[in-house]
Structures are given as C-alpha cells and as structure tokens.
Design a protein around this motif. Sequence first.
Motif, PDB file in Angstrom:
ATOM      1  N   ASN A  62       0.849  -1.188   0.000  1.00 42.81           N
ATOM      2  CA  ASN A  62       0.000   0.000   0.000  1.00 42.81           C
ATOM      3  C   ASN A  62       0.885   1.239   0.000  1.00 42.81           C
ATOM      4  O   ASN A  62       1.663   1.427   0.942  1.00 42.81           O
ATOM      5  CB  ASN A  62      -0.882  -0.036   1.258  1.00 42.81           C
ATOM      6  N   PRO A  63       0.824   2.096  -1.029  1.00 42.31           N
ATOM      7  CA  PRO A  63       1.657   3.304  -1.054  1.00 42.31           C
ATOM      8  C   PRO A  63       1.458   4.203   0.168  1.00 42.31           C
ATOM      9  O   PRO A  63       2.420   4.800   0.657  1.00 42.31           O
ATOM     10  CB  PRO A  63       1.205   4.015  -2.327  1.00 42.31           C
ATOM     11  N   ALA A  64       0.227   4.304   0.647  1.00 41.82           N
ATOM     12  CA  ALA A  64      -0.031   5.148   1.819  1.00 41.82           C
ATOM     13  C   ALA A  64       0.694   4.598   3.047  1.00 41.82           C
ATOM     14  O   ALA A  64       1.233   5.368   3.852  1.00 41.82           O
ATOM     15  CB  ALA A  64      -1.537   5.241   2.084  1.00 41.82           C
ATOM     16  N   VAL A  65       0.712   3.281   3.200  1.00 42.40           N
ATOM     17  CA  VAL A  65       1.415   2.668   4.330  1.00 42.40           C
ATOM     18  C   VAL A  65       2.915   2.951   4.235  1.00 42.40           C
ATOM     19  O   VAL A  65       3.556   3.304   5.234  1.00 42.40           O
ATOM     20  CB  VAL A  65       1.144   1.156   4.382  1.00 42.40           C
ATOM     21  N   SER A  66       3.486   2.810   3.048  1.00 39.70           N
ATOM     22  CA  SER A  66       4.919   3.092   2.877  1.00 39.70           C
ATOM     23  C   SER A  66       5.242   4.530   3.243  1.00 39.70           C
ATOM     24  O   SER A  66       6.227   4.808   3.946  1.00 39.70           O
ATOM     25  CB  SER A  66       5.343   2.800   1.429  1.00 39.70           C
ATOM     26  N   ILE A  67       4.412   5.459   2.780  1.00 42.70           N
ATOM     27  CA  ILE A  67       4.643   6.878   3.070  1.00 42.70           C
ATOM     28  C   ILE A  67       4.455   7.153   4.560  1.00 42.70           C
ATOM     29  O   ILE A  67       5.242   7.884   5.173  1.00 42.70           O
ATOM     30  CB  ILE A  67       3.709   7.759   2.221  1.00 42.70           C
ATOM     31  N   GLY A  68       3.414   6.575   5.160  1.00 39.08           N
ATOM     32  CA  GLY A  68       3.178   6.765   6.585  1.00 39.08           C
ATOM     33  C   GLY A  68       4.308   6.208   7.433  1.00 39.08           C
ATOM     34  O   GLY A  68       4.723   6.829   8.422  1.00 39.08           O
ATOM     35  N   LEU A  69       4.830   5.038   7.067  1.00 35.86           N
ATOM     36  CA  LEU A  69       5.947   4.453   7.809  1.00 35.86           C
ATOM     37  C   LEU A  69       7.213   5.286   7.646  1.00 35.86           C
ATOM     38  O   LEU A  69       8.016   5.402   8.587  1.00 35.86           O
ATOM     39  CB  LEU A  69       6.189   3.015   7.342  1.00 35.86           C
ATOM     40  N   TRP A  70       7.395   5.870   6.485  1.00 33.34           N
ATOM     41  CA  TRP A  70       8.537   6.769   6.289  1.00 33.34           C
ATOM     42  C   TRP A  70       8.416   7.990   7.203  1.00 33.34           C
ATOM     43  O   TRP A  70       9.371   8.361   7.894  1.00 33.34           O
ATOM     44  CB  TRP A  70       8.613   7.198   4.821  1.00 33.34           C
ATOM     45  N   MET A  71       7.238   8.592   7.251  1.00 35.19           N
ATOM     46  CA  MET A  71       7.044   9.745   8.119  1.00 35.19           C
ATOM     47  C   MET A  71       7.158   9.363   9.590  1.00 35.19           C
ATOM     48  O   MET A  71       7.552  10.177  10.423  1.00 35.19           O
ATOM     49  CB  MET A  71       5.672  10.377   7.854  1.00 35.19           C
ATOM     50  N   GLY A  72       6.831   8.118   9.907  1.00 32.94           N
ATOM     51  CA  GLY A  72       6.942   7.644  11.283  1.00 32.94           C
ATOM     52  C   GLY A  72       8.331   7.168  11.658  1.00 32.94           C
ATOM     53  O   GLY A  72       8.536   6.673  12.772  1.00 32.94           O
ATOM     54  N   GLY A  73       9.273   7.302  10.738  1.00 34.73           N
ATOM     55  CA  GLY A  73      10.654   6.922  11.023  1.00 34.73           C
ATOM     56  C   GLY A  73      10.928   5.443  10.926  1.00 34.73           C
ATOM     57  O   GLY A  73      11.956   4.961  11.420  1.00 34.73           O
ATOM     58  N   ARG A  74      10.048   4.698  10.250  1.00 36.24           N
ATOM     59  CA  ARG A  74      10.208   3.245  10.147  1.00 36.24           C
ATOM     60  C   ARG A  74      10.626   2.775   8.751  1.00 36.24           C
ATOM     61  O   ARG A  74      10.745   1.572   8.518  1.00 36.24           O
ATOM     62  CB  ARG A  74       8.891   2.557  10.514  1.00 36.24           C
ATOM     63  N   PHE A  75      10.832   3.705   7.820  1.00 38.65           N
ATOM     64  CA  PHE A  75      11.102   3.295   6.448  1.00 38.65           C
ATOM     65  C   PHE A  75      12.007   4.313   5.781  1.00 38.65           C
ATOM     66  O   PHE A  75      11.933   5.517   6.058  1.00 38.65           O
ATOM     67  CB  PHE A  75       9.784   3.161   5.680  1.00 38.65           C
ATOM     68  N   SER A  76      12.862   3.830   4.885  1.00 33.23           N
ATOM     69  CA  SER A  76      13.830   4.687   4.209  1.00 33.23           C
ATOM     70  C   SER A  76      13.195   5.447   3.045  1.00 33.23           C
ATOM     71  O   SER A  76      12.457   4.861   2.242  1.00 33.23           O
ATOM     72  CB  SER A  76      14.992   3.832   3.694  1.00 33.23           C
ATOM     73  N   ARG A  77      13.514   6.718   2.944  1.00 34.34           N
ATOM     74  CA  ARG A  77      12.964   7.529   1.857  1.00 34.34           C
ATOM     75  C   ARG A  77      13.415   7.029   0.491  1.00 34.34           C
ATOM     76  O   ARG A  77      12.660   7.080  -0.489  1.00 34.34           O
ATOM     77  CB  ARG A  77      13.379   8.984   2.034  1.00 34.34           C
ATOM     78  N   LYS A  78      14.642   6.529   0.388  1.00 39.24           N
ATOM     79  CA  LYS A  78      15.162   6.080  -0.906  1.00 39.24           C
ATOM     80  C   LYS A  78      14.430   4.855  -1.433  1.00 39.24           C
ATOM     81  O   LYS A  78      14.494   4.562  -2.639  1.00 39.24           O
ATOM     82  CB  LYS A  78      16.658   5.795  -0.814  1.00 39.24           C
ATOM     83  N   GLU A  79      13.714   4.162  -0.568  1.00 39.63           N
ATOM     84  CA  GLU A  79      12.962   2.979  -0.996  1.00 39.63           C
ATOM     85  C   GLU A  79      11.518   3.304  -1.370  1.00 39.63           C
ATOM     86  O   GLU A  79      10.799   2.433  -1.882  1.00 39.63           O
ATOM     87  CB  GLU A  79      12.956   1.924   0.119  1.00 39.63           C
ATOM     88  N   LEU A  80      11.089   4.530  -1.137  1.00 35.81           N
ATOM     89  CA  LEU A  80       9.683   4.882  -1.360  1.00 35.81           C
ATOM     90  C   LEU A  80       9.243   4.664  -2.806  1.00 35.81           C
ATOM     91  O   LEU A  80       8.249   3.980  -3.062  1.00 35.81           O
ATOM     92  CB  LEU A  80       9.428   6.339  -0.966  1.00 35.81           C
ATOM     93  N   PHE A  81       9.963   5.256  -3.740  1.00 37.41           N
ATOM     94  CA  PHE A  81       9.528   5.157  -5.144  1.00 37.41           C
ATOM     95  C   PHE A  81       9.526   3.720  -5.645  1.00 37.41           C
ATOM     96  O   PHE A  81       8.525   3.290  -6.256  1.00 37.41           O
ATOM     97  CB  PHE A  81      10.391   6.034  -6.052  1.00 37.41           C
ATOM     98  N   PRO A  82      10.579   2.928  -5.423  1.00 32.03           N
ATOM     99  CA  PRO A  82      10.524   1.531  -5.883  1.00 32.03           C
ATOM    100  C   PRO A  82       9.386   0.736  -5.260  1.00 32.03           C
ATOM    101  O   PRO A  82       8.751  -0.080  -5.931  1.00 32.03           O
ATOM    102  CB  PRO A  82      11.888   0.967  -5.470  1.00 32.03           C
ATOM    103  N   TYR A  83       9.119   0.965  -3.981  1.00 30.68           N
ATOM    104  CA  TYR A  83       8.015   0.265  -3.314  1.00 30.68           C
ATOM    105  C   TYR A  83       6.685   0.655  -3.934  1.00 30.68           C
ATOM    106  O   TYR A  83       5.843  -0.207  -4.240  1.00 30.68           O
ATOM    107  CB  TYR A  83       8.010   0.576  -1.812  1.00 30.68           C
ATOM    108  N   ILE A  84       6.463   1.955  -4.105  1.00 29.57           N
ATOM    109  CA  ILE A  84       5.191   2.429  -4.655  1.00 29.57           C
ATOM    110  C   ILE A  84       4.997   1.932  -6.081  1.00 29.57           C
ATOM    111  O   ILE A  84       3.895   1.513  -6.469  1.00 29.57           O
ATOM    112  CB  ILE A  84       5.111   3.966  -4.576  1.00 29.57           C
TER     113      ILE A  84
END
Length: 232
Positions: A62-84
């Motif tokens: 879920n793109p929203a989950v990836s973005i939310g986890l990034w904002m929550g400090g649980r996910f790397s920003r560099k991985e956002l686009f490939p995940y989405i």
Amino acid sequence: MRSYLAEFFGTFWLVFGGCGSALFAASISELGIGYAGVAIAFGLSVLTMAYAVGHISGGHFNPAVSIGLWMGGRFSRKELFPYILAQITGAILAAAILFIIYSGTKGNIIDPSVAGAFAANGYGELSPHGYGVIAAFVTEFILTAFFLIIIMGATTKGANTKFAGVAIGLALTLIHLISIPITNTSVNPARSISQAILAGGNYPFQLWLFCLAPITGAITGGLIYKLVLEKE
C-alpha cells in the motif's frame, strides 16, 4: 530486488483476493458473501501475505502505508519510489487479470455509471450509498490514520510481533466493515488506481480523493505514533 518483488506479489494478492471476492462472490443472490464477506476477504488477503512475504519487505502492500511508515521513522525515503511502483504495478496486473475473468461471461459488463462498478471506489453518485465528497474524505483519512497507528503499534519493539499480521489483517477487516457502504473502501491508492482504470467513466476523475485522503491520513497516523505513542 526481493523486497520489491514481495511488495508486487503482496499487492497483487490483496487486490486479486479482496476485489475478486467483491466481483465474484458478493453479488450472488443465494450464496453471496455480502459486505461482511468482502471485508473478511481483504483482511485475509493482507494477513496471509504479511506472513508469506512480510519478513522480506515489511508487508506494506500500500503506497499510503509506505509513506506513513517513512514519516513515522520506520522506512527509508530512498525505498519509497521503488516500493510504490511495485505496489501499483502489482495492483494493475491483478485488476487486469480480474477483468479478463470477469469478462468471461456475457452477463458481466462494467457499467461505469453504477456505484461500485468493478469494485472501484467512489463518492457522490459513485458511492455505494450516496455519501458525498466530505464524508468520503473524512472516512478515508481517519481510517488510514488509525491503520498506520495499528501497524506501527503492532510491529514496535516490545509488542507481541508474532501476532502483528493478525492485528493488521483484523484492522483492515474492520476498516472495510465501516467504509464499504461509504466509499467501497480504499485506504490504499494502488487498489483504487487499479480498479478505476478499468472501471472507466468518472472513476478515474475521483482518484484524487482516494490518493490524497489515504496518504495524508497515513502521514498523520505515522506522525502521531512517532511523536505521541512511541517509547523514547
């Protein structure tokens, strides 16, 4: 690469299982599973893939989950686009296969003027029970925010993480029980994009809400958990 493939297959299964149940099993007059059955199907889809590939990618789907986890400090920003990208691609492929199967009988024709056509999300005339844009936005925002709080809480240090997939799957089931009548339930831009593309009509023009509300809700939920609930 393994993590991207895990997100691809996980999102594929979520859309295929959840939307597939809505298309094929919910509308049968005698044995139809109804809203409750579809809600359970979405919950089971994310629960099963959380245990199957969650240890590889984290089980976002879920793109929203990836973005939310990034904002929550649980996910790397560099991985956002490939995940989405992996999530949206998996969702679209699942929707395309569902379309092929759905079109396999003469009685199944997608009417884009009908609310919930091809399990797509909508508001106003495309809401299953006619809910307007404000109601739809608030619903998607609040439910996605709490979904992030649940995900972060269930997977944090000190929690019983062995049952995190159960908590997350049940949360998604509850989310669907609440909001299927309102928006047909999104809380997931990939799921909304995939169905709207094939449903056509005005569904693609309503996608702004089913991207904006879940993403802003996820950001809010991620920040609330990080700033208010996370142990120091």
